[in-house]
Every structure is written in C-alpha cells, then in structure tokens.
Scaffold this motif. Structure first.
Motif, short mmCIF file in Angstrom:
data_model
loop_
_atom_site.label_atom_id
_atom_site.label_comp_id
_atom_site.label_asym_id
_atom_site.label_seq_id
_atom_site.Cartn_x
_atom_site.Cartn_y
_atom_site.Cartn_z
N UNK A 93 40.27 95.16 103.22
CA UNK A 93 41.38 95.96 102.74
C UNK A 93 40.91 97.31 102.20
N UNK A 94 41.74 98.32 102.39
CA UNK A 94 41.50 99.61 101.80
C UNK A 94 42.47 99.83 100.65
N UNK A 95 42.07 100.66 99.71
CA UNK A 95 42.97 100.99 98.61
C UNK A 95 44.04 101.97 99.04
N UNK A 96 43.81 102.64 100.16
CA UNK A 96 44.80 103.59 100.67
C UNK A 96 46.02 102.85 101.19
N UNK A 97 47.15 103.52 101.16
CA UNK A 97 48.38 102.95 101.69
C UNK A 97 48.23 102.72 103.18
N UNK A 98 48.89 101.67 103.69
CA UNK A 98 48.78 101.33 105.11
C UNK A 98 49.30 102.43 106.02
N UNK A 99 50.30 103.21 105.52
CA UNK A 99 50.88 104.25 106.38
C UNK A 99 50.27 105.62 106.13
N UNK A 100 49.17 105.68 105.37
CA UNK A 100 48.52 106.96 105.11
C UNK A 100 47.75 107.42 106.34
N UNK A 101 47.68 108.74 106.57
CA UNK A 101 46.84 109.24 107.66
C UNK A 101 45.39 108.84 107.44
N UNK A 102 44.63 108.79 108.51
CA UNK A 102 43.22 108.44 108.51
C UNK A 102 42.97 106.95 108.30
N UNK A 103 44.03 106.16 108.09
CA UNK A 103 43.84 104.73 107.89
C UNK A 103 43.90 104.03 109.23
N UNK A 104 42.86 103.30 109.56
CA UNK A 104 42.81 102.60 110.83
C UNK A 104 43.83 101.47 110.85
N UNK A 105 44.47 101.29 112.00
CA UNK A 105 45.45 100.21 112.11
C UNK A 105 44.77 98.86 112.10
N UNK A 106 43.51 98.81 112.48
CA UNK A 106 42.81 97.53 112.54
C UNK A 106 41.51 97.62 111.75
N UNK A 107 41.59 97.19 110.51
CA UNK A 107 40.39 97.14 109.69
C UNK A 107 39.55 95.95 110.15
N UNK A 108 38.23 95.98 109.92
CA UNK A 108 37.37 94.90 110.41
C UNK A 108 37.72 93.55 109.78
N UNK A 109 37.60 92.51 110.58
CA UNK A 109 37.83 91.15 110.11
C UNK A 109 36.58 90.61 109.43
N UNK A 110 36.78 89.79 108.42
CA UNK A 110 35.68 89.07 107.80
C UNK A 110 36.03 87.58 107.87
N UNK A 111 35.09 86.78 108.31
CA UNK A 111 35.32 85.35 108.47
C UNK A 111 34.42 84.58 107.52
N UNK A 112 34.96 83.53 106.91
CA UNK A 112 34.17 82.70 106.00
C UNK A 112 34.75 81.30 105.96
N UNK A 113 33.88 80.34 105.69
CA UNK A 113 34.28 78.93 105.66
C UNK A 113 34.43 78.44 104.22
N UNK A 114 35.42 77.59 104.01
CA UNK A 114 35.66 76.99 102.70
C UNK A 114 35.87 75.49 102.86
N UNK A 115 35.48 74.75 101.85
CA UNK A 115 35.65 73.31 101.84
C UNK A 115 37.00 72.97 101.21
N UNK A 116 37.76 72.10 101.89
CA UNK A 116 39.06 71.67 101.36
C UNK A 116 38.83 70.66 100.24
#
Length: 212
Positions: A63-86
């Motif tokens: 996530x970026x602190x910038x607003x989603x509709x602000x210029x220069x903000x990429x529509x697709x920020x990088x994904x981060x994947x992680x595993x958690x134990x239920x």
C-alpha cells in the motif's frame, strides 16, 4: 487467500489486523493471533476447506500513503505473499460475520496480527481505521473525542512533515500522500498567515531524439 494443498482460492477477502481490545467485544473470543497466525471465519474455512493447524497463503498489495486516484500512483502495486497458520475458526456468534458494511451477505474474514499486516503492507505504525468504544459511563461525545484526539494528534499522523528552508526565513510542509488535500490546505492557510501553496511537476514530457 489460497489453500495450496487443496488448490482452493478466494479472490476477495477481508484481512483485518486485530488486537486484544477487539477481542473484548465478544463473549467467547479466541486467543489473539500471533505474528505468523490467523483466525478465519467459518465461511472462509468452508470455502477453502481449512481447519485449525492448516496453513493459508495470503496475497495482498503493498500500500501507498498516496490516494488511489492521485497522479503517479500505479494501478497495480506489487503483491506480497505470506503464509499463516490457522489457530481457530470464528463462528458467526463470535466475530466471523464482523463487518462495518451494510451488506446482508457474510464477509470472508481473516483476522491477523496488526503488526504483521502493517509490515507486510509496508505501512508500519499506521492504520486505515480506528474503532473507539463508548465507555460504560456513556460520556464519550463527539466533542470529547475531538478534545482527546487534539491532545495527542501530531502532524505526522496526517502524513505531514514540517521542515525549515535552508538559507530562508521560512518553512515548508510536505505530505506523504504526494498532494495535500484541499481540507488540509485550507486549514494550513487559516492557521498560518502568509502560507502559500506550491505545486511542483516532476516531469511533463519524455522524448528521445535519434541523430541521423
């Protein structure tokens, strides 16, 4: 959200960072999730065929602190994947159906440690929503809440930074959100006589010339 062992996937889930205070809202709450743990709602467990002790793979966007509709903000920020134990399954009468939306359908909830969520999302020490409970005395009015916030609120909490200008008798105010929103700009101009807005373009045009 993915159960890799069963090849089951949910494309839209609610990932909520919760602490011990949230758990006090329920009569029979589970233990608070640890740094590599998660609590999931009953419908999430059913759809993904998960049980306590299994692992769930979460994929969230940085996530970026910038607003989603602000210029220069990429529509697709990088994904981060992680595993958690239920660690446990939250039934409807506990917190499985928790939602702040006026929607009759049950949300697919996944409750995680807030520090873990902040770290994975790239927003350490930040939150996008705070829930405040009215004490038993019932004296938590909007005015009182506003006065309490005023006692501890800092400019950094709004993503604003004030620094002195080198060689000049003045200061500048910058925002983590790239642009300062109109409400904040109005408040600054009203609070600081002589404050002037400044807009800086990073670049207008990129052009390549090839010699003949």
């Amino acid at each position: 959200a993915v159960n890799t062992s069963k090849n089951k996937q949910l494309n839209r889930v609610n990932v909520l960072g919760i602490d011990k205070h949230f758990l006090k809202l329920w009569d029979t709450p589970p233990l608070s999730p640890g740094s590599d743990e998660a609590i999931i709602s009953r419908n999430t467990a059913t759809r993904l065929e998960l049980k306590p002790g299994d692992e769930i793979l979460l994929k969230i966007r940085k996530q970026l602190k910038a607003s989603d509709n602000a210029p220069f903000v990429s529509e697709k920020e990088p994904l981060v994947a992680f595993r958690l134990k239920i660690t446990s399954i939250a039934d409807d009468e506990q917190m499985g159906r928790f939602s702040l939306m006026t929607n009759q359908s049950a949300p697919y909830n996944i409750f995680v440690n807030p520090a873990t969520l902040q770290r994975k999302a790239g927003l350490q020490g930040n939150a996008n929503m705070l829930l405040v409970a009215d004490p038993e005395t019932g004296d938590l009015s909007v005015q009182k809440l506003d006065s309490l916030v005023r006692k501890c609120w800092k400019t950094e909490d709004a993503g604003l930074h004030i620094s002195s200008l080198a060689g000049k008798n003045g200061f500048e105010i910058r925002s983590d959100r790239i642009f300062i929103d109109e409400n904040t700009a109005t408040a600054v101009r009203q609070s600081i006589p002589g404050a002037k807005p400044v807009l800086t373009y990073l670049v207008n045009k990129l052009q390549s010339h090839h010699a003949s």
